[in-house]
Design a protein around this motif. Structure first.
Motif, short mmCIF file in Angstrom:
data_model
loop_
_atom_site.label_atom_id
_atom_site.label_comp_id
_atom_site.label_asym_id
_atom_site.label_seq_id
_atom_site.Cartn_x
_atom_site.Cartn_y
_atom_site.Cartn_z
N MET A 1 9.26 -27.77 -0.08
CA MET A 1 10.10 -26.58 -0.12
C MET A 1 9.38 -25.50 -0.91
N ILE A 2 9.45 -24.32 -0.41
CA ILE A 2 8.88 -23.17 -1.12
C ILE A 2 10.02 -22.50 -1.87
N ILE A 3 9.87 -22.40 -3.18
CA ILE A 3 10.95 -21.92 -4.04
C ILE A 3 11.39 -20.50 -3.68
N GLY A 4 10.46 -19.67 -3.29
CA GLY A 4 10.80 -18.29 -2.93
C GLY A 4 11.76 -18.22 -1.76
N GLU A 5 11.50 -19.06 -0.74
CA GLU A 5 12.39 -19.10 0.42
C GLU A 5 13.79 -19.54 0.02
N ARG A 6 13.85 -20.54 -0.85
CA ARG A 6 15.16 -21.04 -1.30
C ARG A 6 15.90 -19.97 -2.09
N ASP A 64 18.48 -28.42 -1.01
CA ASP A 64 19.05 -27.65 0.09
C ASP A 64 19.92 -28.50 1.00
N GLY A 65 20.48 -29.59 0.48
CA GLY A 65 21.36 -30.44 1.27
C GLY A 65 22.68 -29.75 1.57
N GLU A 66 23.38 -30.31 2.53
CA GLU A 66 24.66 -29.74 2.96
C GLU A 66 25.73 -29.87 1.89
N LYS A 67 25.92 -31.10 1.41
CA LYS A 67 27.00 -31.29 0.43
C LYS A 67 26.45 -31.28 -0.99
#
Length: 126
Positions: A1-6, A64-67
């Protein structure tokens, strides 16, 4: 995961502009843009500012999970009193007995007992 995108994803979910994040964090808008576009990797302290500004717990910057994530309950830490040998039970009774016996000994005899204990401890370790 790229932190900027998150970070961009969370910001857009909250419907915040980069200007709003700038006001909430005190970081420059150009810096926020550089982070979101992956040109800069923020320090932990900066990530804390982002989390506060986005009104999310810090772990959500990486998750970035759903729950919602349920965090495990950490075991209770032991205090130094819990760890100390001779503070409880059978060991405490033994220490008390040593204290009573040593208090009755003469200085020369006590020195000899301590010398023997040191020799035995060295021999056992080595």
């Amino acid at each position: 995961m790229i932190i900027g995108e998150r970070l961009r994803e969370l910001r857009e979910e909250k419907k915040f502009s980069q200007g709003e994040i700038e006001k909430r964090t005190g970081l420059l808008r150009c810096y926020i843009s550089r982070v979101e576009n992956g040109h800069t990797v923020p320090a932990v302290e900066t990530l804390e500012k982002f989390a506060r500004a986005l009104e999310v717990p810090m772990y959500q910057l990486f998750y970035d999970g759903e729950k919602s994530l349920t965090l495990p309950i950490a075991p209770k830490r032991k205090t130094s009193a819990d760890i100390a040998w001779g503070s409880k039970g059978k060991d405490a009774r033994m220490v008390a007995q040593f204290c009573r016996l040593f208090s009755r000994m003469e200085a020369g005899d006590l020195g000899m007992v301590l010398f023997m204990a040191q020799k035995m401890a060295r021999r056992k370790v080595g």
